[in-house]
Enzyme design. Sequence first.
Site, mmCIF file in Angstrom:
data_model
loop_
_atom_site.group_PDB
_atom_site.id
_atom_site.type_symbol
_atom_site.label_atom_id
_atom_site.label_comp_id
_atom_site.label_asym_id
_atom_site.label_seq_id
_atom_site.Cartn_x
_atom_site.Cartn_y
_atom_site.Cartn_z
ATOM 1 N N GLU A 86 41.919 43.205 44.581
ATOM 2 C CA GLU A 86 41.943 44.652 44.788
ATOM 3 C C GLU A 86 40.871 45.121 45.763
ATOM 4 O O GLU A 86 39.797 44.539 45.836
ATOM 5 C CB GLU A 86 41.645 45.356 43.456
ATOM 6 C CG GLU A 86 42.701 45.137 42.430
ATOM 7 C CD GLU A 86 42.325 45.784 41.107
ATOM 8 O OE1 GLU A 86 43.005 45.519 40.131
ATOM 9 O OE2 GLU A 86 41.347 46.559 41.079
ATOM 10 N N CYS A 112 35.658 49.498 49.204
ATOM 11 C CA CYS A 112 35.141 48.571 48.190
ATOM 12 C C CYS A 112 35.955 47.287 48.272
ATOM 13 O O CYS A 112 37.176 47.316 48.142
ATOM 14 C CB CYS A 112 35.295 49.251 46.828
ATOM 15 S SG CYS A 112 34.954 48.197 45.425
ATOM 16 N N CYS A 126 34.264 44.138 31.384
ATOM 17 C CA CYS A 126 34.937 44.092 32.690
ATOM 18 C C CYS A 126 36.280 43.377 32.606
ATOM 19 O O CYS A 126 36.379 42.266 32.096
ATOM 20 C CB CYS A 126 34.030 43.393 33.699
ATOM 21 S SG CYS A 126 34.793 43.149 35.310
ATOM 22 N N CYS A 343 37.609 48.105 39.068
ATOM 23 C CA CYS A 343 38.316 46.996 39.684
ATOM 24 C C CYS A 343 38.835 46.046 38.631
ATOM 25 O O CYS A 343 38.254 45.874 37.583
ATOM 26 C CB CYS A 343 37.414 46.292 40.667
ATOM 27 S SG CYS A 343 37.635 46.990 42.297
HETATM 28 N N1 SAH Z 1 30.239 41.360 40.205
HETATM 29 C C1 SAH Z 1 29.441 42.306 40.876
HETATM 30 C C2 SAH Z 1 30.246 43.110 41.827
HETATM 31 C C3 SAH Z 1 31.103 44.223 41.354
HETATM 32 S S1 SAH Z 1 31.762 44.211 39.718
HETATM 33 C C4 SAH Z 1 28.675 43.161 39.897
HETATM 34 O O1 SAH Z 1 28.907 43.039 38.698
HETATM 35 O O2 SAH Z 1 27.808 43.891 40.331
HETATM 36 C C5 SAH Z 1 32.687 45.607 39.744
HETATM 37 C C6 SAH Z 1 32.030 46.905 39.368
HETATM 38 O O3 SAH Z 1 32.877 47.518 38.422
HETATM 39 C C7 SAH Z 1 30.646 46.842 38.733
HETATM 40 O O4 SAH Z 1 29.846 47.874 39.248
HETATM 41 C C8 SAH Z 1 30.929 47.046 37.264
HETATM 42 O O5 SAH Z 1 29.849 47.613 36.636
HETATM 43 C C9 SAH Z 1 32.126 47.960 37.314
HETATM 44 N N2 SAH Z 1 32.950 47.892 36.119
HETATM 45 C C10 SAH Z 1 33.466 46.794 35.533
HETATM 46 N N3 SAH Z 1 34.181 47.148 34.440
HETATM 47 C C11 SAH Z 1 34.120 48.499 34.353
HETATM 48 C C12 SAH Z 1 34.672 49.463 33.448
HETATM 49 N N4 SAH Z 1 35.434 49.103 32.431
HETATM 50 N N5 SAH Z 1 34.394 50.764 33.672
HETATM 51 C C13 SAH Z 1 33.637 51.148 34.720
HETATM 52 N N6 SAH Z 1 33.099 50.288 35.605
HETATM 53 C C14 SAH Z 1 33.333 48.977 35.421
HETATM 54 FE FE1 SF4 Z 2 30.663 41.029 35.569
HETATM 55 FE FE2 SF4 Z 2 30.954 41.967 38.073
HETATM 56 FE FE3 SF4 Z 2 32.100 39.650 37.330
HETATM 57 FE FE4 SF4 Z 2 33.024 41.942 36.343
HETATM 58 S S1 SF4 Z 2 33.082 41.313 38.473
HETATM 59 S S2 SF4 Z 2 32.633 40.014 35.195
HETATM 60 S S3 SF4 Z 2 31.131 43.121 36.204
HETATM 61 S S4 SF4 Z 2 29.904 40.063 37.415
#
Ligand code: SAH
Ligand code: SF4
Length: 353
Positions: A86, A112, A126, A343
């Site tokens: 995505e 993004c 996540c 995402c």
């Molecule tokens: N893996 C890296 C890069 C982005 S992860 C990291 O963790 O920083 C994707 C983003 O989506 C992160 O900022 C995470 O905090 C956010 N995210 C993941 N699950 C979410 C949810 N259920 N509600 C809101 N934000 C979420």
């Molecule tokens: Fe955690 Fe970022 Fe990976 Fe989602 S994408 S599992 S927030 S590290």
Amino acid sequence: MKTIMDFTKEELKDLIKPSFRAKQIYNWIYQKYIQNFEDMKNLPKNLREDLKRKYLISPLKIERVEISKDGSKKYLFKLQDGYTVESVLLPMKKEQRDKEGKIIHHARYSICVSSQVGCKMGCSFCLTAKGGFIRNLTPGEIAAQIVEIKKDNKIDPNRRVNIVYMGMGEPLDNLENVVKAVKIIQDQDGLSISPRRQTISTSGLSHQIKRLGEYDLGVLLAISLHAVDDKLREELMPINKAYNIESVINAVKDFPIDQRKRVMFEYLVIKDINDDIKSAKKLVKLLHGIKAKVNLIYFNPYPSSPYQRPSKESMESFKEYLNKHGITCTIRESKGLDISAACGQLREKSEAK
Ligand code: SAH
Ligand code: SF4
């Protein structure tokens, strides 16, 4: 088949002689959004044919688009091997015109991008984590997300956009490819997006933050902190067992960053888990001595998610506490809440069908 978008311009120069061809190819792909070698009119015919035999241009196709009321657009891209990732186009400011209809301020966008198919980190909140890890994206697959989105929205090639590596995957778990993507994306004959407009977000792989710092690319850093004590952070983010909060903070302190810029700390706020003022207090202490800004994110629930969205009041008081204590803090507008905000959520929906 390998995509030609995997090469930095320097690599292309070594590969294709005379070396000025690299600049021409970059122009066609990243500024004219051309998808066929045949259309690269200023290249000799035999070179066009040779390139066509050897390489793909775009390694991904738009599979699905969701448009939110606020104008943000979420893309699901299909890769060559059938996996999907995505990306999101986020309009940050609307175009402004004067009375005669002349544009006085152009629209501002952020894109993004994803860096991996899936993710190894296993964060409990996540959705991307649920499907586990499949593979790294190549540099070209990262850059192509931007080209496809700019093309699809007819965004002028010269219109600069900001890039955030906040899509699916952990960018620092795919460091070499992400570093190469930064270089491809910043190339002045191509997308020309300065590293200062590229923000790499990480769950806090301290060792890799250090390595990224050593590349000295000039990129901005965002840390997904989400908790202020190790016990809770371990529950939310298992990676904290390997790299605890202290190690992350120390890595940030050593990270080379433009004097005028700050490190962004992302704090996902979850109802009754980390939305209390005691946590805000601890956060202020933790960030002492760092040029930081904090971005509060509403937890966005999904079917079967173990947590709940925090109240507006608790978000506001958390923010006010930080601001009062000298830390710039903003609440991330829940762009695209009516689509599939965080995402991983669009892909999930597609697979459920
Ligand atoms: N893996 C890296 C890069 C982005 S992860 C990291 O963790 O920083 C994707 C983003 O989506 C992160 O900022 C995470 O905090 C956010 N995210 C993941 N699950 C979410 C949810 N259920 N509600 C809101 N934000 C979420
Ligand atoms: Fe955690 Fe970022 Fe990976 Fe989602 S994408 S599992 S927030 S590290």
